[in-house]
Design a protein around this motif. Structure first.
Motif, PDB file in Angstrom:
ATOM      1  N   HIS A 198      44.368  39.769  36.846  1.00 54.75           N
ATOM      2  CA  HIS A 198      45.474  40.729  36.860  1.00 54.75           C
ATOM      3  C   HIS A 198      46.034  40.980  38.259  1.00 54.75           C
ATOM      4  CE1 HIS A 198      41.862  43.193  37.681  1.00 54.75           C
ATOM      5  NE2 HIS A 198      42.680  43.958  38.384  1.00 54.75           N
ATOM      6  N   TRP A 199      45.390  40.435  39.303  1.00 51.83           N
ATOM      7  CA  TRP A 199      45.869  40.688  40.672  1.00 51.83           C
ATOM      8  C   TRP A 199      45.681  39.425  41.498  1.00 51.83           C
ATOM      9  CZ3 TRP A 199      43.592  41.258  45.673  1.00 51.83           C
ATOM     10  CH2 TRP A 199      44.434  41.873  46.613  1.00 51.83           C
ATOM     11  N   ASN A 241      42.352  49.692  48.293  1.00 53.40           N
ATOM     12  CA  ASN A 241      41.854  48.411  48.806  1.00 53.40           C
ATOM     13  C   ASN A 241      41.178  48.587  50.165  1.00 53.40           C
ATOM     14  OD1 ASN A 241      43.146  47.484  46.546  1.00 53.40           O
ATOM     15  ND2 ASN A 241      44.576  46.137  47.618  1.00 53.40           N
TER      16      ASN A 241
END
Length: 298
Positions: A198-199, A241
């Motif tokens: 998904h990323w 992150n």
């Protein structure tokens, strides 16, 4: 992997890194990989032979050994020039000099993830906090104020959502100075392992963001300065992150595992750095002070 502030490279390996072959490779990668850093500094980073990272700033190579000299607080013995030794006092003088370089205080690092923001914004200036996000920031500020701690400073990412979160939190902590930095901006710190579907950012993002986020870790996560007499309490308002990568690095976990953790908006992560360099994680992503209907992870 060494604790924050301890050099990972031996002198022999450092000498090997500056061979003509490495200098040529560094120059070539500078030409290919250099990217725009805030305020016009060119930077990126590479790994050699899987274990040695070189940082490239303004087309100049700095191996980890030298980056630590510039950014980090290191093992006291590494701060002393062992060649300068008094012939009369010998080891006694060395012990005295070591004591002078040793940290005495503990640092408490509170890492706050920004609150919920408008995902539809095309530019950073349009990604402002949502009404719920502003409520979350209020709750986080109230929680920090309730701890009864005298905070020393708030350092925050220069991105809009982090800046707005800081402004709301700071209302509950009057008198605490605020500092904005580009180092804590959101980005892709290192390719996650295992990979996720998904990323998937562009590969170049890891080069653009990775060195900057690593520099943020080395600049902010270290033992106290030897001149610091009392324990300090600092707040860092930034992004998921960045926080997850910092936690992995501080605890000496493989940094590639950063994406296995999840952080709620407005959450509090608490790291403690002792004078001997030991790091403990007191809290990770705490939002227990928020009502369930106010908790989000966007």
């Amino acid at each position: 992997m060494p604790s924050p502030g301890v050099s990972p490279l031996s002198s022999a390996r450092t000498r090997w890194l500056v061979t003509a072959r490495t200098r040529w490779l560094t120059w070539a990668l500078c030409r290919r990989r250099a990217c725009a850093f805030p305020h016009g500094v060119n930077h990126t980073s590479i790994w050699l032979h899987g274990y040695t990272r070189i940082f490239l700033f303004n087309n100049s190579a700095l191996v980890d050994e030298e980056r630590l000299q510039v950014l980090g607080r290191r093992e006291p013995l590494s701060l002393i020039n062992l060649k300068k030794k008094n012939e009369e006092t010998g080891e006694e003088e060395l012990a005295s000099r070591l004591d002078h370089c040793k940290a005495k205080a503990t640092r408490h690092i509170f890492l706050i993830r920004h609150s919920q923001y408008n995902l539809d914004g095309r530019a950073d200036k349009d990604r402002t906090l949502t009404p719920l996000g502003r409520e979350q920031a209020e709750l986080t500020g109230q929680r920090l104020a309730s701890l009864g701690i005298k905070f020393d400073q708030i350092i925050h990412s220069s991105m809009t959502r982090a800046t707005e979160t800081t402004e709301i939190i700071s209302k509950h902590l009057p008198g605490v100075k605020k500092i904005s930095t580009d180092l804590l901006r959101e980005g892709a710190p290192i390719e996650p392992d295992p990979p996720v579907s998904h990323w998937k950012p562009e590969a170049v993002q890891y080069y653009e963001d990775g060195a900057r986020i690593e520099a943020a870790f080395r600049n902010f996560i270290h033992r106290a300065d030897a001149k610091q007499e009392e324990d300090s309490y600092e707040i860092f308002v930034c992004h998921a992150n960045v926080i997850r990568y910092i936690v992995c690095r501080a605890l000496q976990f493989p940094p590639e595992g950063w994406l296995r953790m999840s952080l709620n908006n407005g959450s509090i992560t608490h790291l403690v750095i002792r004078p001997n360099g030991r790091v403990a994680l007191r809290t990770l992503g705490d939002t227990g002070f928020m009502p369930p209907d106010k908790i989000t992870r966007t």
